[in-house]
Design an enzyme around this catalytic site. Sequence first.
Site, mmCIF file in Angstrom:
data_model
loop_
_atom_site.group_PDB
_atom_site.id
_atom_site.type_symbol
_atom_site.label_atom_id
_atom_site.label_comp_id
_atom_site.label_asym_id
_atom_site.label_seq_id
_atom_site.Cartn_x
_atom_site.Cartn_y
_atom_site.Cartn_z
ATOM 1 N N LYS A 20 0.819 -1.217 0.000
ATOM 2 C CA LYS A 20 0.000 0.000 0.000
ATOM 3 C C LYS A 20 0.854 1.269 0.000
ATOM 4 O O LYS A 20 0.536 2.251 -0.672
ATOM 5 C CB LYS A 20 -0.930 0.004 1.211
ATOM 6 C CG LYS A 20 -1.996 -1.077 1.155
ATOM 7 C CD LYS A 20 -2.966 -0.990 2.320
ATOM 8 C CE LYS A 20 -3.786 -2.268 2.423
ATOM 9 N NZ LYS A 20 -4.520 -2.610 1.197
ATOM 10 N N LEU A 78 -16.159 4.072 -1.631
ATOM 11 C CA LEU A 78 -17.378 3.251 -1.673
ATOM 12 C C LEU A 78 -17.382 2.313 -2.868
ATOM 13 O O LEU A 78 -18.443 2.012 -3.421
ATOM 14 C CB LEU A 78 -18.607 4.185 -1.721
ATOM 15 C CG LEU A 78 -18.677 5.269 -0.625
ATOM 16 C CD1 LEU A 78 -19.719 6.329 -0.963
ATOM 17 C CD2 LEU A 78 -18.995 4.629 0.725
ATOM 18 N N ASP A 92 -5.447 2.618 -3.070
ATOM 19 C CA ASP A 92 -4.189 3.359 -2.915
ATOM 20 C C ASP A 92 -4.145 4.545 -3.883
ATOM 21 O O ASP A 92 -3.693 5.633 -3.537
ATOM 22 C CB ASP A 92 -2.997 2.427 -3.194
ATOM 23 C CG ASP A 92 -2.973 1.251 -2.230
ATOM 24 O OD1 ASP A 92 -3.354 1.421 -1.064
ATOM 25 O OD2 ASP A 92 -2.588 0.140 -2.668
ATOM 26 N N ALA A 140 -7.369 2.789 -12.156
ATOM 27 C CA ALA A 140 -6.497 1.745 -11.587
ATOM 28 C C ALA A 140 -7.151 0.368 -11.637
ATOM 29 O O ALA A 140 -6.472 -0.637 -11.435
ATOM 30 C CB ALA A 140 -6.129 2.103 -10.148
HETATM 31 O O1 RIB Z 1 -3.774 -2.104 -1.595
HETATM 32 C C1 RIB Z 1 -3.238 -3.135 -2.378
HETATM 33 C C2 RIB Z 1 -1.973 -3.676 -1.754
HETATM 34 O O2 RIB Z 1 -2.295 -4.296 -0.525
HETATM 35 C C3 RIB Z 1 -1.297 -4.751 -2.568
HETATM 36 O O3 RIB Z 1 -0.380 -4.221 -3.505
HETATM 37 C C4 RIB Z 1 -0.670 -5.645 -1.518
HETATM 38 O O4 RIB Z 1 0.713 -5.640 -1.515
HETATM 39 C C5 RIB Z 1 -1.255 -5.192 -0.191
HETATM 40 O O5 RIB Z 1 -0.346 -4.463 0.543
#
Ligand code: RIB
Length: 282
Positions: A38, A196, A228, A258
Amino acid sequence: MITVVGSINLDIVATGPSLPRPGETVTGARLARFPGGKGANQALAAKRLGAAVQMVGAVGADDMATEALRLLQEGGVDLSQVAHINGETTGAALIAVSADGENQIIVCPGANNAIRPEDTAHLPIEHLMGVLEVPVPALLAAARAATGFVSLNLAPALPVPDELLAEADLISVNETEAAVYGDRLHAHGALVAVSLGSEGAALYRNGQEIARATPPKVHVVDTVGAGDTFTAALTVALLEGRPPQDALAFAVTAGALACTKPGAQPSLPHRRDVEQLASGGQ
Ligand code: RIB
């Protein structure tokens, strides 16, 4: 400059027809490996959206580290504060993705758990993005060291002290995480963004909704990294001084993009792609 204090993982991804239920075996999947984590995903997303970004984190002294760091390096993220720790393995995430793009993730933190408060307390940090895949004491020390905007993505949902929440200017969570933290999210005056899924996201100040945005329709291939991207895009847009509604619309558009490619980091959009989709292009 944005400093990201967070996780760096190698994602081992099996894409199959469906996700297994407990005790079930699903066969016929394809195997792939992608850089992830993340923290690393948010760092690269912010960089691709136009910010200057430094990554603070840890990997093992192993072959997986090179693979996990490859796209951050190629993307121009400053990696001078990434430690390579002997005797630790690089963080890994075992990910199952179904035909409709849903996922299940198990994280093996490895070196990510070795980051200590001493590693972050004395860093010159302007703006901070932090995630909970590294130890909370290191994150708290970084948040206290930051002189600018503090963006905390409270994922995955874990126990966090109020003193950490009190450092945040922006807290981002998904619906599941929001339910775990409850009203504590709103108790310290931070902006709170709740993503959401395909419905988009809402933004709150003092528990009152101040903005809501729905994403453009896209063909969903893989949602890993979408949260992310949303967090990074919202942070970048708010740092640019964009009004909350505008910033949230930018973030849900980036998050939607994404979802259109496999893998966490290969799917993170560039700014021109977000702007093109936001203006009605494909
Ligand atoms: O948010 C996705 C991420 O969560 C992935 O890339 C994985 O590595 C986990 O950390």
